[in-house]
Design a protein around this motif. Sequence first.
Motif, PDB file in Angstrom:
ATOM      1  N   ARG A  29       0.845  -1.199   0.000  1.00  0.00           N
ATOM      2  CA  ARG A  29       0.000   0.000   0.000  1.00  0.00           C
ATOM      3  C   ARG A  29       0.870   1.235   0.000  1.00  0.00           C
ATOM      4  N   ALA A  30       0.472   2.209  -0.807  1.00  0.00           N
ATOM      5  CA  ALA A  30       1.114   3.523  -0.831  1.00  0.00           C
ATOM      6  C   ALA A  30       0.021   4.579  -0.779  1.00  0.00           C
ATOM      7  N   THR A  31       0.222   5.605   0.018  1.00  0.00           N
ATOM      8  CA  THR A  31      -0.769   6.670   0.113  1.00  0.00           C
ATOM      9  C   THR A  31      -0.068   7.981   0.432  1.00  0.00           C
ATOM     10  N   GLY A  32      -0.728   9.079   0.114  1.00  0.00           N
ATOM     11  CA  GLY A  32      -0.162  10.386   0.394  1.00  0.00           C
ATOM     12  C   GLY A  32      -0.794  11.447  -0.477  1.00  0.00           C
ATOM     13  N   PRO A  33      -0.384  12.683  -0.300  1.00  0.00           N
ATOM     14  CA  PRO A  33      -0.922  13.765  -1.130  1.00  0.00           C
ATOM     15  C   PRO A  33      -0.433  13.643  -2.567  1.00  0.00           C
ATOM     16  N   ILE A  34      -1.230  14.130  -3.492  1.00  0.00           N
ATOM     17  CA  ILE A  34      -0.805  14.195  -4.886  1.00  0.00           C
ATOM     18  C   ILE A  34       0.009  15.473  -5.054  1.00  0.00           C
ATOM     19  N   GLY A  35       1.290  15.286  -5.374  1.00  0.00           N
ATOM     20  CA  GLY A  35       2.192  16.432  -5.392  1.00  0.00           C
ATOM     21  C   GLY A  35       2.358  16.969  -3.985  1.00  0.00           C
ATOM     22  N   ASN A  36       2.255  18.268  -3.859  1.00  0.00           N
ATOM     23  CA  ASN A  36       2.325  18.899  -2.540  1.00  0.00           C
ATOM     24  C   ASN A  36       0.962  19.419  -2.092  1.00  0.00           C
ATOM     25  N   SER A  37      -0.088  18.849  -2.702  1.00  0.00           N
ATOM     26  CA  SER A  37      -1.426  19.350  -2.426  1.00  0.00           C
ATOM     27  C   SER A  37      -1.888  19.006  -1.015  1.00  0.00           C
ATOM     28  N   ASP A  38      -2.616  19.920  -0.416  1.00  0.00           N
ATOM     29  CA  ASP A  38      -3.295  19.609   0.836  1.00  0.00           C
ATOM     30  C   ASP A  38      -4.796  19.445   0.603  1.00  0.00           C
ATOM     31  N   LYS A  39      -5.184  19.303  -0.676  1.00  0.00           N
ATOM     32  CA  LYS A  39      -6.593  19.147  -1.048  1.00  0.00           C
ATOM     33  C   LYS A  39      -6.900  17.781  -1.660  1.00  0.00           C
ATOM     34  N   VAL A  40      -5.907  17.143  -2.260  1.00  0.00           N
ATOM     35  CA  VAL A  40      -6.143  15.880  -2.970  1.00  0.00           C
ATOM     36  C   VAL A  40      -5.081  14.867  -2.552  1.00  0.00           C
ATOM     37  N   ALA A  41      -5.545  13.659  -2.177  1.00  0.00           N
ATOM     38  CA  ALA A  41      -4.646  12.570  -1.791  1.00  0.00           C
ATOM     39  C   ALA A  41      -5.017  11.317  -2.565  1.00  0.00           C
ATOM     40  N   LEU A  56      -8.952  10.894  -2.859  1.00  0.00           N
ATOM     41  CA  LEU A  56      -9.731  11.633  -1.870  1.00  0.00           C
ATOM     42  C   LEU A  56      -9.474  13.115  -2.088  1.00  0.00           C
ATOM     43  N   ALA A  57     -10.545  13.856  -2.331  1.00  0.00           N
ATOM     44  CA  ALA A  57     -10.425  15.298  -2.558  1.00  0.00           C
ATOM     45  C   ALA A  57     -11.249  16.050  -1.515  1.00  0.00           C
ATOM     46  N   LYS A  58     -10.647  17.108  -0.966  1.00  0.00           N
ATOM     47  CA  LYS A  58     -11.332  17.987  -0.027  1.00  0.00           C
ATOM     48  C   LYS A  58     -11.132  19.422  -0.504  1.00  0.00           C
ATOM     49  N   PRO A  59     -11.873  19.806  -1.571  1.00  0.00           N
ATOM     50  CA  PRO A  59     -11.693  21.153  -2.141  1.00  0.00           C
ATOM     51  C   PRO A  59     -11.974  22.265  -1.143  1.00  0.00           C
ATOM     52  N   THR A  60     -12.954  22.013  -0.246  1.00  0.00           N
ATOM     53  CA  THR A  60     -13.264  22.980   0.804  1.00  0.00           C
ATOM     54  C   THR A  60     -13.441  22.218   2.115  1.00  0.00           C
ATOM     55  N   ASP A  61     -13.621  22.954   3.184  1.00  0.00           N
ATOM     56  CA  ASP A  61     -13.842  22.309   4.477  1.00  0.00           C
ATOM     57  C   ASP A  61     -15.181  21.578   4.523  1.00  0.00           C
ATOM     58  N   ARG A  62     -16.076  21.903   3.606  1.00  0.00           N
ATOM     59  CA  ARG A  62     -17.417  21.324   3.644  1.00  0.00           C
ATOM     60  C   ARG A  62     -17.624  20.192   2.634  1.00  0.00           C
ATOM     61  N   LEU A  63     -16.783  20.115   1.636  1.00  0.00           N
ATOM     62  CA  LEU A  63     -16.987  19.166   0.536  1.00  0.00           C
ATOM     63  C   LEU A  63     -15.909  18.081   0.559  1.00  0.00           C
TER      64      LEU A  63
END
Length: 757
Positions: free
Chosen positions: A155-167, A203-210
């Motif tokens: 298993r490998a997991t982490g952010p895509i690039g340096n994003s804090d919105k998409v993993a 997994l994407a978290k574009p905003t705190d609500r979505l």
Amino acid sequence: MRASASPARRQLLARQNDPVAVTTITEKDLQTHQITNIQQATKLLPAVSLQITNPRNTAINVRGLGNFSSSAQDGLENGTTVYIDGVYQARPGAVLGDISDLMGIEVLKGPQATRGGVDNDGGTINISTLAPSFRRQYSVIGDYGSYNTANIRLRATGPIGNSDKVAFSLSGFSINRDGYVKNVTTDRYYQDYHDLGVKAQILAKPTDRLTIRLIADYSHLRESCCVTPMSTALTHYANGAVIAGNYWERAAYAGAEPLPAHGIRDMLISAPSTGSQAVDQETYGVSLNIGYQFRNQWKLENIASWHTWFWYPHNGFSGGLGTIPGLRTLSAGNNQVYEQHATEELKISSPTGRRFQFSGGIFYMYEEVPDYSYWSITDQGAKYYGYGYTPAVYNAGLNGATFSSHDNPITNEVAGYVRASYAITSRISLEGGFRYSFVTKSGSYASKIVGSQYPALAAAVLGQEVSYHAFHREHEPSGNLSLLYRVGADHLLYATYSRGVRNGGINLVSLNISQGANPGVRPEIDDMFEFGSKNSFLNKRILVNMAAFWNNVHDYITSASYYTSTGTTISYLTNAKHVVSRGLELDARGVIIPGLEGRVSASYTDAFYASFNNATHPLESSNIKGLYSLTGNQIPLNSKWNLSAGLEYTVPIRDMSPSAHGFWSHLLFYVGADYIYRSGYYADASESRYTRIQPYGLLDGHIGIRPESGKWDLSFWGHNMLDKRYFVTMTPLATGAVFYGQLGDPAMFGGEFSYKM
């Protein structure tokens, strides 16, 4: 850190305020017991019965309810529903393989209609997997053990690039084990498996609500499975009448290979030297989960999915008619299934922690299950099934006779449901819900026989040539009402009434209407009453939950049969008037003393036919005409007594040896044992005395070391360490009056190493 803050503790406490009996397997339990699929998980779930003849022929029951038999029922859904990350799994066989990123399993017992998804009467099994993480991580787990067990999971997991919105996460597994049932004719071993799987997530978290979670997965299972040693071959009926053309007479006439002595204990079978026994299964699909939280804390969630399940065996002597010890009666015996289904569910829920709470949703499912069968009789099969006829007749009528059929049941279901709770006082509250489902099922069945100069003789062995269309429609209300009383912050009493439904459907088999068979099957309705208590002690270190339940099941779906002139059994679905499932359950677990954790799950389930007077005679009395009463009998696949208990002790090595320092001072040593017991049960809907599985108990153990950080883990395990030999299935074969069964796994030992970075 407080014990309640650990991930395992949070999983256990998640349902402590829910008025439903629940058994939970935590992520720690999965790791400790080397559990990677639902089949392995049942050893920690005593109320759950998993019956597998092969992956296509699978039944999952809770409290005795869900499915009467492991025989495939393409025109029905299982009465116990299974979900992976909230996505409904339509066919039980599709969830038997290993599951990537497995994080936890919980079983909600009794009808759960108002929680969404598909209606049910046995209960719901929720399987959860790890979501992608925004912290980069890599892990590997490897096993090696008995029968060349060689497994690896990555298993490998982490952010895509340096994003804090998409993993992302990407995981996969390779599972392999050699067989343990020996064919004395060829020295080949069966009951092996070789599985591959891969799973990708975003997994994407574009905003705190979505929140958006996209999952795609694929798995391939290949095994030479499900060979079945003979347990009994009758020579006389129960009333003393001689069985003309019993197995011994037919087998000698057809030239069968000699049967091995002590085949059950030594796990030996006599199978032909030619032919094949192998099955493949593929599953793949995608799901999209979108969640949005409004400013007023209301939540909206939408889950859409599409999944496919392909089942394609490559059998040259197996399956139904072909399972004759020492003989190759079929040159082909296969049912290929190409199932696919799509689901769409929209849910809304109010903020939590308020006096009045509400949730509701709309669910839709479409499923089609095309099934193609092909059976062809060999010259040995012609002799065996044509015993009593002259060679000229049975060769012309059976040798080379080929039966093929096709059916395609299609299901459309749409349902709406609501669920609400209201706190009357700080201690007393009401919870309830309502659901209304509209279901249609339609399908055609057509079969034909070629290669026979005597079609009537071939039809008596293979089934009638028929062609028909069936349609089923139902509107079903269901729901629940619970009264909760909080004795204190850590103690809850509840009383629940629930109504659940196992939707009816259609028979798509070689029906003989003149024998009383009907293409339609009525829905199974369950009215359940449950009284329970949920308790925690010592700052939630120990949890003790108890429940008493009574299910009144009307129109219980089961099977009836008729016997052809050659003794072949043709089974079809029918309804028993009334079944009762009642009992008691206990789930307790926690930290007994520092370092020592224990758990016990026990259930007593008395599930019996309260009224079933139109059953079919079992094989040993099939020479008697007329109907047979099973009223008072335990229903199939149900054990009255079930137990799963375990202890694990963990201690720092520095406490064991004062001289430990450096590397050793940061290590933990642990050792544990588990015991599983299941009382006797009928393994087949015929409830023949010869299909009764004897009680058995299994002892597992494990020992290992790991650092306090949990970065790596080295353990050694033993399953069924006392090498108990036992049957898990038992099936009658009318022609020749033979009973054969599938064996449970023998003793297995091995080791596992995991590493995280």
